[in-house]
Design an enzyme around this catalytic site. Structure first.
Site, short mmCIF file in Angstrom:
data_model
loop_
_atom_site.label_atom_id
_atom_site.label_comp_id
_atom_site.label_asym_id
_atom_site.label_seq_id
_atom_site.Cartn_x
_atom_site.Cartn_y
_atom_site.Cartn_z
CG MET A 112 -7.81 -4.28 -4.50
SD MET A 112 -8.77 -3.09 -5.45
CE MET A 112 -7.57 -1.79 -5.76
N GLY A 142 -8.76 3.90 -14.39
CA GLY A 142 -8.91 5.29 -14.00
C GLY A 142 -8.04 6.19 -14.87
CB SER A 143 -4.54 7.29 -14.50
OG SER A 143 -4.15 6.05 -14.01
CG MET A 179 -10.81 5.41 -1.12
SD MET A 179 -9.19 5.94 -1.70
CE MET A 179 -9.23 5.32 -3.39
CG HIS A 204 -13.59 -0.59 -4.79
ND1 HIS A 204 -12.34 -0.33 -5.34
CD2 HIS A 204 -13.36 -1.41 -3.73
CE1 HIS A 204 -11.41 -0.94 -4.63
NE2 HIS A 204 -12.00 -1.60 -3.64
N GLY A 222 -6.15 2.64 -2.54
CA GLY A 222 -5.98 3.95 -1.89
C GLY A 222 -5.76 5.09 -2.88
CG PHE A 223 -3.22 6.95 -3.22
CD1 PHE A 223 -3.59 8.26 -2.94
CD2 PHE A 223 -2.80 6.15 -2.17
CE1 PHE A 223 -3.52 8.77 -1.65
CE2 PHE A 223 -2.72 6.64 -0.87
CZ PHE A 223 -3.09 7.96 -0.61
N GLY A 224 -5.17 6.26 -7.26
CA GLY A 224 -5.09 5.95 -8.68
C GLY A 224 -3.66 6.15 -9.18
N GLY A 225 -3.44 5.74 -10.41
CA GLY A 225 -2.18 6.03 -11.08
C GLY A 225 -0.99 5.21 -10.62
N GLY A 236 -3.93 0.06 -12.22
CA GLY A 236 -2.86 -0.03 -13.20
C GLY A 236 -3.26 -0.71 -14.50
CG ASP A 266 -9.83 -1.07 -8.84
OD1 ASP A 266 -9.40 -0.21 -9.62
OD2 ASP A 266 -10.45 -0.81 -7.78
CG HIS A 276 -14.55 1.21 -10.17
ND1 HIS A 276 -14.87 -0.06 -9.73
CD2 HIS A 276 -13.56 1.64 -9.36
CE1 HIS A 276 -14.10 -0.37 -8.69
NE2 HIS A 276 -13.30 0.65 -8.44
CB SER A 288 -11.75 4.30 -11.62
OG SER A 288 -11.63 4.99 -10.38
CG MET A 321 -11.11 0.60 -1.18
SD MET A 321 -10.18 1.61 -2.35
CE MET A 321 -11.53 2.29 -3.32
CG ASP A 360 -12.20 3.73 -6.70
OD1 ASP A 360 -12.28 2.53 -6.43
OD2 ASP A 360 -11.75 4.17 -7.77
C1 DX5 Z 1 -7.55 2.41 -6.13
C2 DX5 Z 1 -8.91 2.38 -6.76
C3 DX5 Z 1 -8.92 2.26 -8.23
C4 DX5 Z 1 -8.26 3.41 -8.97
C5 DX5 Z 1 -7.67 2.82 -10.21
O1 DX5 Z 1 -7.67 2.21 -4.77
O2 DX5 Z 1 -9.65 1.29 -6.25
O3 DX5 Z 1 -10.24 2.05 -8.72
O4 DX5 Z 1 -9.15 4.42 -9.32
O5 DX5 Z 1 -6.94 3.81 -10.83
P1 DX5 Z 1 -5.87 3.49 -11.98
O6 DX5 Z 1 -6.59 2.85 -13.11
O7 DX5 Z 1 -5.33 4.84 -12.28
O8 DX5 Z 1 -4.83 2.56 -11.36
ZN ZN Z 2 -11.61 0.79 -7.17
#
Ligand code: DX5
Ligand code: ZN
Length: 210
Positions: free
Chosen positions: A143, A204-205, A43, A72, A148-151, A184, A182, A39, A14, A74, A41
């Site tokens: 999901m 992602g992270s 938003m 993706h 909404g957020f990574g990490g 964690g 998607d 991927h 991501s 959102m 994202d």
């Molecule tokens: C969150 C995104 C994810 C995000 C995943 O809303 O849809 O794609 O980037 O990030 P990690 O892998 O850090 O949870």
């Molecule tokens: Zn995503």
């Protein structure tokens, strides 16, 4: 599941976790590292409490990699922007079943535009929400964090949902349906999601941080 029916496991980094000031370079690095797709994202600050990027950024990324782009959405109104992302270079477009749109009609529209299309479920949405569209969708994404957020931390309570969708896909004769996860996903959670039936893994992270 019989082994020959199990879809291939693929990794989709991501770009949300990348350095946006060097996006082309970051995407090329993921391709060279062996990613199967990227991927992206999207938003809208409404469906989720965060803003990211639009079709213009996807168009900028496109020439940097040969990898398929997995977009993706959102968005509260994905049908308003889906075609623009396809024109910008998306290969797969996924959107949420919770969005205010006719999910079946959008699947048909995306297929008519020649791309793969799929549905995404928020953590609170039950597996059954996608069952009526399972025969048409190319991918269903579960999901494993609140979008909404990574990490964020992986939600193990999503594992039975993945298994339920895989079982239903088997039941209707679509054993090779892509089930994407998607949120964690890292070395500590990958085994559980694959065992539950996921085969397309967004990270992602765990990847961009490494
Ligand atoms: C969150 C995104 C994810 C995000 C995943 O809303 O849809 O794609 O980037 O990030 P990690 O892998 O850090 O949870
Ligand atoms: Zn995503």
């Amino acid at each position: 599941m019989r082994e020959e029916q199990r879809p291939v496991i693929r990794i989709a980094p991501s770009i949300l976790a990348s350095d946006f000031s060097a996006l082309g370079q970051e995407c090329r690095a993921m391709e060279q590292a062996g990613a199967d797709m990227l991927h992206v994202d999207v938003m809208d600050g409404h469906f989720v409490p965060n803003l990211t990027l639009g079709p213009g950024v996807v168009r900028c990324i496109r020439p940097h990699v040969r990898l398929p782009l997995d977009v993706h959405l959102m968005l509260t109104s994905p049908e308003r922007y889906a075609a623009a992302f396809v024109q910008a270079g998306a290969d797969t477009v996924t959107y949420h079943v919770e969005a205010e749109t006719d999910a079946a009609a959008l699947l048909r529209d995306l297929h008519a535009l020649g791309v793969r299309a799929g549905l995404v479920l928020r953590p609170a949405t039950p597996a059954e929400a996608v069952f009526p569209l399972l025969a048409e969708a190319d991918v269903v994404m579960v999901m494993t964090v609140e979008p909404g957020f990574g990490g964020q931390k992986f939600m193990p309570a999503m594992l039975p949902k993945i298994a339920a969708i895989r079982a239903e896909a088997q039941r209707i004769g679509r054993p090779a349906l892509d089930i994407e996860v998607d949120g964690g996903i890292d070395l500590s959670t990958v085994e559980d999601v694959v065992r539950a039936g996921a085969n397309l893994l967004v990270a992602g992270s765990a990847l961009f941080g490494a």
